[in-house]
Design a protein around this motif. Structure first.
Motif, PDB file in Angstrom:
ATOM      1  N   PHE A 173       0.909  -1.135   0.182  1.00  0.00           N
ATOM      2  CA  PHE A 173       0.135   0.097   0.132  1.00  0.00           C
ATOM      3  C   PHE A 173       0.839   1.391  -0.013  1.00  0.00           C
ATOM      4  N   VAL A 174       1.824   1.273   0.955  1.00  0.00           N
ATOM      5  CA  VAL A 174       2.399   2.644   1.035  1.00  0.00           C
ATOM      6  C   VAL A 174       3.437   2.630  -0.319  1.00  0.00           C
ATOM      7  N   SER A 175       3.941   1.627  -0.748  1.00  0.00           N
ATOM      8  CA  SER A 175       4.691   1.619  -2.128  1.00  0.00           C
ATOM      9  C   SER A 175       3.883   2.170  -3.136  1.00  0.00           C
ATOM     10  N   ALA A 176       2.706   1.917  -3.177  1.00  0.00           N
ATOM     11  CA  ALA A 176       1.852   2.550  -4.297  1.00  0.00           C
ATOM     12  C   ALA A 176       1.704   3.779  -4.314  1.00  0.00           C
ATOM     13  N   LYS A 177       1.496   4.483  -3.002  1.00  0.00           N
ATOM     14  CA  LYS A 177       1.017   5.581  -2.872  1.00  0.00           C
ATOM     15  C   LYS A 177       2.353   6.463  -3.008  1.00  0.00           C
ATOM     16  N   VAL A 178       3.442   6.009  -2.696  1.00  0.00           N
ATOM     17  CA  VAL A 178       4.790   6.765  -2.792  1.00  0.00           C
ATOM     18  C   VAL A 178       5.007   6.866  -4.160  1.00  0.00           C
ATOM     19  N   SER A 179       5.061   5.623  -4.953  1.00  0.00           N
ATOM     20  CA  SER A 179       5.599   5.638  -6.176  1.00  0.00           C
ATOM     21  C   SER A 179       4.510   6.571  -7.189  1.00  0.00           C
ATOM     22  N   GLN A 180       3.233   6.489  -6.883  1.00  0.00           N
ATOM     23  CA  GLN A 180       2.392   7.402  -7.674  1.00  0.00           C
ATOM     24  C   GLN A 180       2.703   8.794  -7.831  1.00  0.00           C
ATOM     25  N   PHE A 181       3.257   9.245  -6.796  1.00  0.00           N
ATOM     26  CA  PHE A 181       3.982  10.601  -6.688  1.00  0.00           C
ATOM     27  C   PHE A 181       5.276  10.746  -7.159  1.00  0.00           C
ATOM     28  N   ALA A 182       6.197   9.852  -6.719  1.00  0.00           N
ATOM     29  CA  ALA A 182       7.722   9.961  -6.974  1.00  0.00           C
ATOM     30  C   ALA A 182       7.892   9.796  -8.428  1.00  0.00           C
ATOM     31  N   LEU A 183       7.099   9.379  -9.206  1.00  0.00           N
ATOM     32  CA  LEU A 183       7.293   9.056 -10.724  1.00  0.00           C
ATOM     33  C   LEU A 183       7.154  10.334 -11.482  1.00  0.00           C
ATOM     34  N   LEU A 184       6.149  11.221 -10.815  1.00  0.00           N
ATOM     35  CA  LEU A 184       5.745  12.541 -11.864  1.00  0.00           C
ATOM     36  C   LEU A 184       6.329  13.582 -11.232  1.00  0.00           C
ATOM     37  N   PRO A 185       6.333  14.687 -12.279  1.00  0.00           N
ATOM     38  CA  PRO A 185       7.034  15.876 -12.041  1.00  0.00           C
ATOM     39  C   PRO A 185       6.414  16.648 -10.729  1.00  0.00           C
ATOM     40  N   GLN A 186       5.104  16.371 -10.624  1.00  0.00           N
ATOM     41  CA  GLN A 186       4.454  17.200  -9.583  1.00  0.00           C
ATOM     42  C   GLN A 186       4.666  16.628  -8.218  1.00  0.00           C
ATOM     43  N   GLY A 187       5.133  15.559  -8.182  1.00  0.00           N
ATOM     44  CA  GLY A 187       5.520  14.780  -6.852  1.00  0.00           C
ATOM     45  C   GLY A 187       6.987  15.188  -6.165  1.00  0.00           C
ATOM     46  N   GLN A 188       7.778  16.070  -7.181  1.00  0.00           N
ATOM     47  CA  GLN A 188       9.269  15.916  -6.816  1.00  0.00           C
ATOM     48  C   GLN A 188       9.434  16.886  -5.493  1.00  0.00           C
ATOM     49  N   THR A 189       8.769  17.866  -5.243  1.00  0.00           N
ATOM     50  CA  THR A 189       9.290  18.680  -4.206  1.00  0.00           C
ATOM     51  C   THR A 189       9.054  18.050  -2.934  1.00  0.00           C
ATOM     52  N   GLU A 190       8.364  17.207  -2.555  1.00  0.00           N
ATOM     53  CA  GLU A 190       8.456  16.504  -1.341  1.00  0.00           C
ATOM     54  C   GLU A 190       9.100  15.064  -1.460  1.00  0.00           C
ATOM     55  N   ARG A 191       9.492  14.810  -2.611  1.00  0.00           N
ATOM     56  CA  ARG A 191       9.682  13.248  -3.029  1.00  0.00           C
ATOM     57  C   ARG A 191      10.505  12.623  -1.874  1.00  0.00           C
ATOM     58  N   TYR A 192      11.577  12.995  -1.160  1.00  0.00           N
ATOM     59  CA  TYR A 192      12.210  12.403  -0.325  1.00  0.00           C
ATOM     60  C   TYR A 192      11.639  12.440   1.268  1.00  0.00           C
ATOM     61  N   GLU A 193      11.045  13.538   1.182  1.00  0.00           N
ATOM     62  CA  GLU A 193      10.574  13.664   2.481  1.00  0.00           C
ATOM     63  C   GLU A 193       9.218  13.075   2.753  1.00  0.00           C
TER      64      GLU A 193
END
Ligand code: SF4
Ligand code: FES
Lengths: 253, 259
Positions: free
Chosen positions: A177-197
């Motif tokens: 579950f967590v990996s799906a939710k993290v992946s969804q944003f980590a892959l897209l440019p819109q998700g980069q700002t908070e990517r690692y946090e």
């Protein structure tokens, strides 16, 4: 067909429950599993008994509300289906069906077969969002995203948050579950700002909720109704470890 | 999002990182250990093997690595225990029915049992050979070899009084080696059927442990590059799951049947 149900009955989150045997009579092949329970509940209500309490909503496999461990399998014996998409033709006349709630410390039983899945909501609150102004509908292709990446992000986003991965995992781990939710944003440019946090915040919350540790058995992937892949878990590990080891950043500090 | 996250090693992923790295280190050791021990199959009364044993126990860099190795075994076991206890508490009420085999492999669900077998094995193994070797409880031997022809001229067991330290002397083209005879100790130990059985069982456990463990370690560090992951899986199954355990298991069997 007629079936014998062994159903977990539990009054509330404080009481200890037990299995109760209930007969399901005149069940049609093309009923869904939940419709079968509706019939049983009608029967119980007419007899003045408490109907079996179970979660459901859309009944078409998109909301993730329905649950149930049926004969030891999350969402029943078929692959790639939710319980609402499971039909009684997958069972045979005279069969005994054992129905249990999701079992996890992080998913306490509320009543009968319904569990409290707000642990997932809290994990989402910890980091499953982006801090950008969405504004009006943007023109198509203003942000160029390669098709393969967009597809991968989309597939991760199909997670319906049902919790079958936790239920099926021998460690009650929420990694899929967590990996799906993290992946969804980590892959897209819109998700980069908070990517690692994000990866760190969501993993921290996942641990705080009391989910177990992933041992890569693959049971989650096998039982996930929408086919979320183990490659997402590898990505989550990568995101988290690279945040910790290579690029830890505290954007709100 | 909170700006201060928990330190790496207090998180579940950090603990698993430790499992993964110690596990991979132990896999690497197995490969080296196997290559060295293949000298047991040499038909030279243990000449090469005994010399190798001296090298492994005295060469300083290898000594350093060996301490890392003992630490890895202990850390791997302790973290496994910690993580398993946590996992047990993550599901306080179990299922009445569970169909584990429908969605996962047996060995992936029983790494702890397989690991426990291996831990018992390691303890036995070390007390039989490592402890005896380091505490002067093995026999002594002398080899005389003609360096020109490479022919072994004489092999003679030494008494405790005749032996002082490991030595190599060359005189008129004849090499004389005096060494602790670990080879003999190996030969002697593997005459016991129960011990041979334990080794074979332990190597079966090792095979199943590594078929899951090797590729799992890569998943845990987040390595699943499309191009290489297939290769990693193949190495995990064939090298660590078949070749290494089978060759190791052949060693006790070889001595047992050789008599
Ligand atoms: S990953 Fe799959 S099984 Fe887990 S919550 Fe999402 S949809 Fe359900
Ligand atoms: S009820 Fe919505 S997914 Fe089953």
């Amino acid at each position: 067909m007629n079936l014998t149900l062994k159903v977990w009955r539990q009054k509330n989150d404080k009481s200890t429950g037990q299995f109760v045997t209930i007969q399901a009579k005149d069940i049609a092949d093309d009923m869904s599993f939940l419709e079968m329970l509706d019939i049983v509940n009608d029967d119980l209500t007419r007899k003045g008994e408490d109907p079996i309490y179970f979660d459901h909503d859309c009944r078409e496999g998109i909301c993730g509300m329905c649950s149930l461990v049926i004969n030891g399998r999350a969402h029943g014996p078929n692959q790639g289906t939710t319980t609402c998409q499971l039909h009684m033709r997958s069972f045979h006349d005279g069969q005994t069906i054992v129905i249990e709630p999701w079992r996890a410390a992080a998913f306490p039983v509320l009543k009968d077969l319904a569990v409290d899945r707000t642990a997932f909501d809290r994990i989402q609150h910890a980091g499953g969002y982006v801090n950008i102004n969405t504004g009006g509908v943007p023109d198509a292709n203003t942000i160029a995203i390669p098709k393969v990446i967009a597809d991968e992000a989309f597939e991760s986003a199909t997670c319906i948050g049902c919790g079958a991965c936790v239920a099926a995992c021998k460690n009650a781990s929420a990694m899929l579950f967590v990996s799906a939710k993290v992946s969804q944003f980590a892959l897209l440019p819109q998700g980069q700002t908070e990517r690692y946090e994000r990866a760190q915040a969501m993993v921290d919350q996942m641990d705080a909720e009391g989910f177990g540790n992933c041992t890569n058995t693959g049971a989650c992937e096998a039982e996930c109704p929408v086919g979320i892949k183990l490659t997402n878990i590898a990505r989550l590990n990568r995101e988290y470890l690279s945040a910790k080891v290579l690029s830890q950043r505290d954007i709100h500090a | 999002m909170s700006s201060k996250s928990k330190p790496l090693f207090s998180s579940s992923l950090g603990k698993k990182l430790i499992m993964s790295l110690t596990g991979l280190f132990l896999c690497m050791f197995l490969l080296i250990h196997l290559i060295g021990n293949l000298q047991l199959f040499n038909n030279d009364a243990g000449y090469a093997f005994n010399k190798y044993a001296v090298f492994m126990t005295t060469f300083p860099p290898i000594k350093v690595v060996s301490y890392l190795l003992y630490a890895s075994v202990i850390i791997h076991a302790i973290y496994a225990l910690v993580l398993t206890l946590k996992n047990k508490s993550a599901r306080p009420v179990g299922y009445n029915q569970s169909a584990g085999s429908a969605n996962s492999k047996w060995n992936s669900r029983n790494m702890g049992i397989l690991g426990t077998v291996l831990l018992v094995f390691i303890a036995t193994h070390m007390s039989n050979f490592w402890w005896k070797y380091h505490n002067d409880q093995v026999p002594y031997i002398e080899y005389k070899t003609d360096l020109k022809t490479g022919q072994q001229l004489e092999v003679r067991e030494l008494t405790a009084n005749e032996f002082t330290v490991y030595s190599v002397q060359v005189e008129n083209g004849i090499e004389t080696v005096q060494a602790r005879d670990l080879y003999k100790q190996v030969d002697f130990a593997f005459q016991s059927l129960p011990l041979v059985a334990l080794y074979v069982i332990a190597m079966a456990a090792l095979a199943f442990h590594l078929i899951h463990g090797f590729q799992s370690a890569f998943q845990t560090v987040g390595f699943n590059h499309k191009r290489y992951i297939g290769c990693i899986r193949t190495i995990g199954v064939w090298l660590f799951g078949v070749i290494i355990p089978v060759l190791f298991a052949l060693m006790p069997l070889y001595f047992f049947f050789k008599g």
